[in-house]
Design a protein around this motif. Structure first.
Motif, mmCIF file in Angstrom:
data_model
loop_
_atom_site.group_PDB
_atom_site.id
_atom_site.type_symbol
_atom_site.label_atom_id
_atom_site.label_comp_id
_atom_site.label_asym_id
_atom_site.label_seq_id
_atom_site.Cartn_x
_atom_site.Cartn_y
_atom_site.Cartn_z
ATOM 1 N N UNK A 449 0.786 -1.235 0.000
ATOM 2 C CA UNK A 449 0.000 0.000 0.000
ATOM 3 C C UNK A 449 0.809 1.271 0.000
ATOM 4 N N UNK A 450 2.136 1.160 0.101
ATOM 5 C CA UNK A 450 2.980 2.340 0.071
ATOM 6 C C UNK A 450 3.624 2.633 1.410
ATOM 7 N N UNK A 451 4.332 3.748 1.476
ATOM 8 C CA UNK A 451 5.147 4.065 2.652
ATOM 9 C C UNK A 451 4.292 4.325 3.888
ATOM 10 N N UNK A 452 3.232 5.119 3.775
ATOM 11 C CA UNK A 452 2.443 5.441 4.967
ATOM 12 C C UNK A 452 1.823 4.195 5.598
ATOM 13 N N UNK A 453 1.188 3.303 4.840
ATOM 14 C CA UNK A 453 0.704 2.070 5.466
ATOM 15 C C UNK A 453 1.823 1.227 6.079
ATOM 16 N N UNK A 454 3.007 1.230 5.453
ATOM 17 C CA UNK A 454 4.124 0.443 5.996
ATOM 18 C C UNK A 454 4.657 1.046 7.288
ATOM 19 N N UNK A 455 4.511 2.363 7.460
ATOM 20 C CA UNK A 455 4.845 2.986 8.742
ATOM 21 C C UNK A 455 3.838 2.561 9.796
ATOM 22 N N UNK A 456 2.555 2.623 9.424
ATOM 23 C CA UNK A 456 1.486 2.365 10.389
ATOM 24 C C UNK A 456 1.375 0.889 10.771
ATOM 25 N N UNK A 457 1.747 -0.030 9.848
ATOM 26 C CA UNK A 457 1.665 -1.445 10.200
ATOM 27 C C UNK A 457 2.978 -2.006 10.743
ATOM 28 N N UNK A 458 4.005 -1.130 10.836
ATOM 29 C CA UNK A 458 5.261 -1.529 11.459
ATOM 30 C C UNK A 458 6.217 -2.289 10.568
ATOM 31 N N UNK A 459 5.965 -2.295 9.246
ATOM 32 C CA UNK A 459 6.824 -3.063 8.336
ATOM 33 C C UNK A 459 8.278 -2.607 8.420
ATOM 34 N N UNK A 460 8.508 -1.305 8.294
ATOM 35 C CA UNK A 460 9.883 -0.795 8.335
ATOM 36 C C UNK A 460 10.547 -1.108 9.671
ATOM 37 N N UNK A 461 9.816 -0.864 10.741
ATOM 38 C CA UNK A 461 10.388 -1.060 12.065
ATOM 39 C C UNK A 461 10.806 -2.512 12.285
ATOM 40 N N UNK A 462 9.969 -3.451 11.839
ATOM 41 C CA UNK A 462 10.297 -4.868 12.017
ATOM 42 C C UNK A 462 11.510 -5.278 11.180
ATOM 43 N N UNK A 463 11.549 -4.818 9.932
ATOM 44 C CA UNK A 463 12.659 -5.182 9.056
ATOM 45 C C UNK A 463 13.987 -4.661 9.610
ATOM 46 N N UNK A 464 13.976 -3.415 10.079
ATOM 47 C CA UNK A 464 15.204 -2.824 10.614
ATOM 48 C C UNK A 464 15.613 -3.520 11.912
ATOM 49 N N UNK A 465 14.645 -3.784 12.791
ATOM 50 C CA UNK A 465 14.953 -4.434 14.073
ATOM 51 C C UNK A 465 15.541 -5.825 13.857
ATOM 52 N N UNK A 466 14.993 -6.569 12.897
ATOM 53 C CA UNK A 466 15.510 -7.915 12.637
ATOM 54 C C UNK A 466 16.931 -7.868 12.092
ATOM 55 N N UNK A 467 17.226 -6.896 11.229
ATOM 56 C CA UNK A 467 18.586 -6.765 10.693
ATOM 57 C C UNK A 467 19.567 -6.359 11.781
ATOM 58 N N UNK A 468 19.149 -5.437 12.642
ATOM 59 C CA UNK A 468 20.017 -5.007 13.740
ATOM 60 C C UNK A 468 20.316 -6.171 14.678
ATOM 61 N N UNK A 469 19.307 -6.983 14.946
ATOM 62 C CA UNK A 469 19.483 -8.143 15.836
ATOM 63 C C UNK A 469 20.436 -9.159 15.216
ATOM 64 N N UNK A 470 20.266 -9.437 13.921
ATOM 65 C CA UNK A 470 21.151 -10.394 13.246
ATOM 66 C C UNK A 470 22.597 -9.921 13.292
ATOM 67 N N UNK A 471 22.822 -8.624 13.007
ATOM 68 C CA UNK A 471 24.177 -8.076 12.987
ATOM 69 C C UNK A 471 24.825 -8.165 14.373
ATOM 70 N N UNK A 472 24.054 -7.836 15.408
ATOM 71 C CA UNK A 472 24.604 -7.900 16.762
ATOM 72 C C UNK A 472 24.896 -9.344 17.173
ATOM 73 N N UNK A 473 24.050 -10.268 16.730
ATOM 74 C CA UNK A 473 24.317 -11.678 17.010
ATOM 75 C C UNK A 473 25.630 -12.128 16.369
#
Length: 576
Positions: A449-473
């Motif tokens: 649906x685009x950037x605004x829906x991805x902000x509201x449904x947490x898509x960006x936040x989840x993708x970034x958090x998972x990458x940060x966790x993998x890198x720290x691991x």
């Protein structure tokens, strides 16, 4: 005749043809097989290779790259010439052979007086553009004496509470001769208005002003979290600045679409590129909905990228970003002006890569990152200082960081030819892969649906958090070495001098703020703020009303409070 040939180069409709002969590729593949079964096999029996060799984005790295890895490459379609669509090799035909990138060191701390002195010092040392850091209270749209601003004065940048501070901040600087970048987002339109009002007061017309306003509110919701209002009215304020700048300030970049903070939050290089370009497309869509013509505003869009430690991946990211943006602007929006298709960018070395342990090591990290940005074709660059994992940088540390850029520009020889790594089988394959994977992310965002829906449904936040966790691991499990942190560790007493922001500066700033409120024409200020509220409640462009409020010495907090009363505060939904 020359003009006709130039137009042919710039045209994206070019007859395709690969660089390599099919029979020769087959012969090389046969030779490679023999090489692997003989020399490589014997070498591996003697000394095994290291395992899991990947980029920071997790892309596997092959032992060897050959013509077969880029056999589908069409030179003019995919690489072409510098300054020619799709700008893979740079947006200018001669790049640094004619003029080095802009050396724009980020600066700001404490009082406007102290920061003004730092600006003048940096210009004297050869810096070629200013970049302003604001403190946390300013970034969140509060005056320094607001209770929520307690303890934050000058800690991560300069405090600006009213036009009076802006007048001191740029006192004595030739605003018609330098360009100024300002890292500000939610309060961007008010801070920009203060800059314009101060310049005009000193006799510099707004049409003569050059610079960049970060003003990228969308990445705040996914990464940096310095948002104030809900996404929709915040996006409206950004488009107001784009529209105003398009009409009245042809030398100003009204937005710098920022991947830097996305990367600092833990995204990979591919995610940084994809999410940044997706935000850029959202701003383009919003400006088109406002009724602006693509070729009227797109040439003044700019970008801002992080430069991390993975040398070749970072170079490929810049090259892929330029090509992908050019194709999107041409194919999705039908842009006609070549400048609309050019991804022009600022870069900053990775703050998140700096370590408090053995801080002198940060000099080497910054040098590698700066060199990657230059080989990637950045248009301007900030180099972080060795002490920034500990505090705001000292004058000596900043000078060393600036000298890093100057040595690369003057002594390394990398500026003597354009895109010196272009044509490398590894670089071209990595560029192609980065573009493909970034485009796949953009298509995924579109499907959601685009950037605004991805902000509201947490898509960006989840993708970034998972990458940060993998890198720290990977660091914690010693799959990735960080020198001085999980390997080559020594016991040390850190003796790096750090910058101290004193309490007296805050007292002087608050005294000036109180004097402004006391001595201004408060009736005129009230009228200006009431007019701003009426405009905010409607649909017209807010910039003229903000300018009037600023000129009446309305404070930043008062202006932002008007918007808070109309738009409300934004509370981020919980993401699991």
């Amino acid at each position: 005749m020359l003009e006709q040939k130039s137009n042919e180069l710039e045209s994206p409709v070019i007859q395709q043809g690969t660089l390599f002969d099919k029979e020769e590729l087959e012969r090389l593949q046969t030779q490679r097989t023999v090489w692997e079964e003989t020399m490589v096999k014997k070498s591996l029996e003697r000394i095994p290779e290291r395992e899991n060799l990947i980029t920071t984005s997790g892309v596997p790295i092959q032992r060897l790259y050959m013509p077969s890895d880029v056999q589908g490459t069409d030179y003019q379609r995919d690489i072409s010439y510098p300054g020619v669509y799709p700008y893979t090799r740079g947006v200018q035909p001669t790049m640094y052979r004619a003029k080095p990138w802009t050396m724009r060191m980020f600066a700001g701390f404490g009082t406007a007086e102290d920061t003004n002195k730092r600006f003048k010092y940096l210009l004297q040392q050869g810096q070629t553009g200013l970049s302003v850091a604001f403190d946390m209270a300013t970034l969140y749209g509060y005056d320094t004496d607001h209770p929520s601003a307690a303890g934050e004065f000058g800690k991560c940048g300069v405090a600006v509470s009213s036009l009076a501070d802006m007048e001191i901040l740029f006192d004595g600087l030739p605003l018609d001769q330098i360009t100024t970048s300002m890292t500000i987002n939610s309060p961007a339109s008010a801070i920009w208005a203060m800059y314009i009002a101060n310049a005009e007061k000193r006799g510099f017309p707004m049409a003569k002003l050059g610079g960049t306003l970060q003003n990228d509110i969308l990445k705040e919701y996914s990464a940096q979290k310095e948002f104030l209002f809900p996404p929709e009215p915040s996006l409206r304020l950004v488009v107001d600045t784009i529209e105003f700048g398009t009409r009245y300030m042809p030398r100003w970049n009204t937005i710098s679409i920022s991947g830097y903070h996305i990367r600092e939050a833990g995204a990979t290089a591919i995610q940084e590129l994809a999410f940044t370009l997706a935000d850029g497309l959202a701003y383009v869509d919003a400006a088109l909905q406002r009724g602006l013509n693509i070729d009227d505003f797109a040439p003044r869009l700019s970008f801002f990228f992080d430069v991390h430690n993975d040398f070749f991946e970072e170079i490929a990211k810049f090259r892929a970003g330029r090509r992908l943006w050019a194709r999107l602007m041409k194919e999705r929006y039908g842009a006609k002006d070549p400048r609309s298709m050019m991804l022009r960018c600022h870069a900053q070395t990775a703050g998140v890569s700096l370590t408090a342990q053995q801080p002198e090591n940060n000099i080497m990290r910054t040098t590698i990152q700066a060199l990657a940005a230059v080989l990637g074709g950045t248009n301007s660059l900030h180099t972080n200082s060795l002490d920034e994992a500990l505090a705001l940088p000292t004058e000596n540390a900043v000078l060393l960081a600036l000298r890093t850029q100057q040595i690369i520009a003057s002594e390394s020889g990398v500026t003597n030819t354009v895109d010196p790594l272009g044509g490398s089988y590894f670089i071209e394959e990595l560029t192609d892969r980065t573009e493909r994977e970034a485009l796949a992310y953009i298509e995924r965002i579109d499907a959601l649906g685009g950037v605004l829906p991805c902000i509201q449904n947490g898509f960006f936040q989840r993708e970034i958090a998972e990458s940060a966790y993998r890198y720290q691991q990977e660091i914690d499990q010693h799959k990735r070495t960080i020198v001085g942190v999980n390997d080559y560790v020594i016991k040390e007493d850190i003796k790096v001098p750090t910058l101290y922001v004193d309490y007296e500066g805050e007292k002087a700033h608050v005294t000036r703020l109180q004097r402004v409120r006391r001595e201004r024409n408060n009736a005129a200020t009230t009228r200006a703020l009431e007019q701003l509220k009426r405009v905010a409640e409607g649909t017209e462009n807010t910039m003229p009303a903000i300018l009037e409020a600023v000129k009446s010495y309305a404070t930043l907090g008062e202006i932002m409070d008007v918007f808070r009363s109309v738009f409300g505060d934004y509370m981020e939904p919980a993401v699991f």
